[in-house]
Enzyme design. Structure first.
Site, mmCIF file in Angstrom:
data_model
loop_
_atom_site.group_PDB
_atom_site.id
_atom_site.type_symbol
_atom_site.label_atom_id
_atom_site.label_comp_id
_atom_site.label_asym_id
_atom_site.label_seq_id
_atom_site.Cartn_x
_atom_site.Cartn_y
_atom_site.Cartn_z
ATOM 1 N N LYS A 115 45.593 33.781 43.394
ATOM 2 C CA LYS A 115 47.038 33.518 43.347
ATOM 3 C C LYS A 115 47.749 34.001 44.597
ATOM 4 O O LYS A 115 48.719 33.392 45.040
ATOM 5 C CB LYS A 115 47.665 34.175 42.112
ATOM 6 C CG LYS A 115 47.358 33.446 40.827
ATOM 7 C CD LYS A 115 48.339 33.853 39.729
ATOM 8 C CE LYS A 115 48.068 33.080 38.453
ATOM 9 N NZ LYS A 115 48.883 33.542 37.331
ATOM 10 N N LYS A 207 40.083 21.762 36.711
ATOM 11 C CA LYS A 207 40.758 22.025 35.438
ATOM 12 C C LYS A 207 42.083 21.281 35.361
ATOM 13 O O LYS A 207 42.776 21.152 36.367
ATOM 14 C CB LYS A 207 41.046 23.533 35.311
ATOM 15 C CG LYS A 207 40.213 24.215 34.242
ATOM 16 C CD LYS A 207 40.491 25.695 34.202
ATOM 17 C CE LYS A 207 41.726 26.053 33.391
ATOM 18 N NZ LYS A 207 41.810 27.504 33.104
ATOM 19 N N LYS A 210 48.985 22.675 35.255
ATOM 20 C CA LYS A 210 50.405 22.359 35.337
ATOM 21 C C LYS A 210 50.863 22.246 36.778
ATOM 22 O O LYS A 210 51.920 21.691 37.053
ATOM 23 C CB LYS A 210 51.222 23.415 34.594
ATOM 24 C CG LYS A 210 51.053 24.821 35.126
ATOM 25 C CD LYS A 210 51.756 25.806 34.215
ATOM 26 C CE LYS A 210 51.243 27.216 34.457
ATOM 27 N NZ LYS A 210 51.480 28.096 33.321
#
Ligand code: TRP
Length: 345
Positions: A115, A207, A210
């Protein structure tokens, strides 16, 4: 070790676009657990602000995730549904966890590395300490079981390490305060298997996410029947018909994903799906998939829209859940203060 009451805790971040992956990978399991166990399901808004959020959008996202929980079938009368920021024990216990966890432990967290990316110096301290807050979420209720995806396994291990170190470091004080030989349980992860790992509709090796720029990569929980149908029809496939055996899916990630989605939506196994659809062309299989996807998901989207039209009702659900969560959290906070050696007033 001491016996602990069985309790389930899990949470989801309120950051836009809940999708089929959240539903099949997490919520379905939560709903199942709710039938037989005591469960707490949290909207983790404190986690959300570890990266910048637009305040108005954050508010909307908190209500939207709450609506999705309820629309998907979580019962706010039975389970506790609330948002993290409203129970101050999360932030309070996170500080103690910060002082128990070691820098070396956090330095190993792969999700922070992903991240934070290249510009690590510019990541928030909150993003770095995120796993400590997650440990506090779980330990605040002395939860015993935590349903999470594979990607959260490392954070659960850290939670166990924190619990263990607290129990060891404060062993004498824990006993003196009447809590026997351990204050925190070591929570067990209930890891969602690969069968419920939903991949992108555009790339079977990624995956469903969003943050994927293409909306065609995912089915959002707010998509209406037409949108769901369109996205399934446009989903990437290969030219071969479906195999009759699961073996035959191995090198065909897109086919494997669509079969897995069909199986999860109908509560069947991939074997079952291939027994019925092996040998079919994708055009036919996609028609069947549209039918089951719309049957299962469109009512959830409708219910979400209905709930979102009445934010006061959602806020009342959260207020009720927060009040019940506070009642459970307070004894832990009081005990931790006693155990650590704070003078309580
Ligand atoms: N980190 C989790 C995720 O991104 C969300 C989360 C926060 C959580 N606190 C938790 C999950 C406690 C389980 C238990 O998916």
């Amino acid at each position: 070790m001491a016996q602990f009451k069985e309790l389930i805790f899990s949470g989801m971040q309120p950051t836009g676009n809940l999708h089929l992956g959240n539903y099949l990978g997490a919520m379905i399991r939560w709903i199942e657990l709710q039938k037989t166990k005591d469960c707490i399901y949290c909207v983790v808004d404190l986690h959300a602000i570890t990266v910048a959020q637009e305040p108005a959008l954050l508010k909307k996202a908190i209500r939207e995730v709450t609506a999705a929980y309820i629309a998907a079938g979580l019962d706010p009368k039975k389970s506790i549904i609330f948002n993290q920021s409203q129970v101050s024990g999360h932030a309070e216990l996170a500080w103690v966890v910060n002082c128990v966890a070691r820098l070396g432990w956090l330095n190993r967290m792969t999700q922070f590395k992903e991240k934070a990316g290249k510009d690590r110096e510019n990541a928030s301290v909150g993003l770095y300490a995120y796993p400590d807050l997650m440990a506090a979420d779980i330990l605040l209720y002395r939860a015993t079981h935590v349903p999470v995806g594979e990607d959260q396994k490392q954070h659960l291990e850290l939670t166990r390490d924190v619990a263990q170190k607290f129990n060891n470091d404060f062993a004498a004080s824990i006993a003196e305060n009447g809590f026997g030989d351990a204050f925190f349980p070591l929570p067990e992860p209930l890891i969602q298997g690969p069968a419920t790992r939903v991949m992108s509709l555009r790339d079977g090796s990624k995956k469903m996410s969003k943050s994927d720029p293409s909306d065609y990569s995912r089915i959002n929980l707010t998509d209406d029947a037409d949108t769901i149908a369109q996205k399934v029809r446009k989903a990437k496939t290969d030219p071969e018909p479906l195999p009759s055996e699961v073996e035959g899916l191995k090198t065909r990630p897109e086919a494997e994903n669509l079969v897995a989605i069909y199986a999860a939506l109908t509560d069947a196994t991939a074997e079952n799906v291939l027994r019925d659809h092996g040998g079919s062309q994708f055009s036919g299989f996609k028609t069947a998939l549209v039918d089951v996807a719309v049957a299962k998901l469109a009512p959830i989207a409708d219910e979400m829209r209905r709930l979102m039209a009445d934010p006061a009702h959602i806020d009342a659900v959260l207020a009720d859940g927060s009040a019940r969560a506070r009642v459970l959290a307070q004894p832990t906070i009081d005990a931790v203060k006693d155990i650590v050696g704070f003078v309580r007033s």
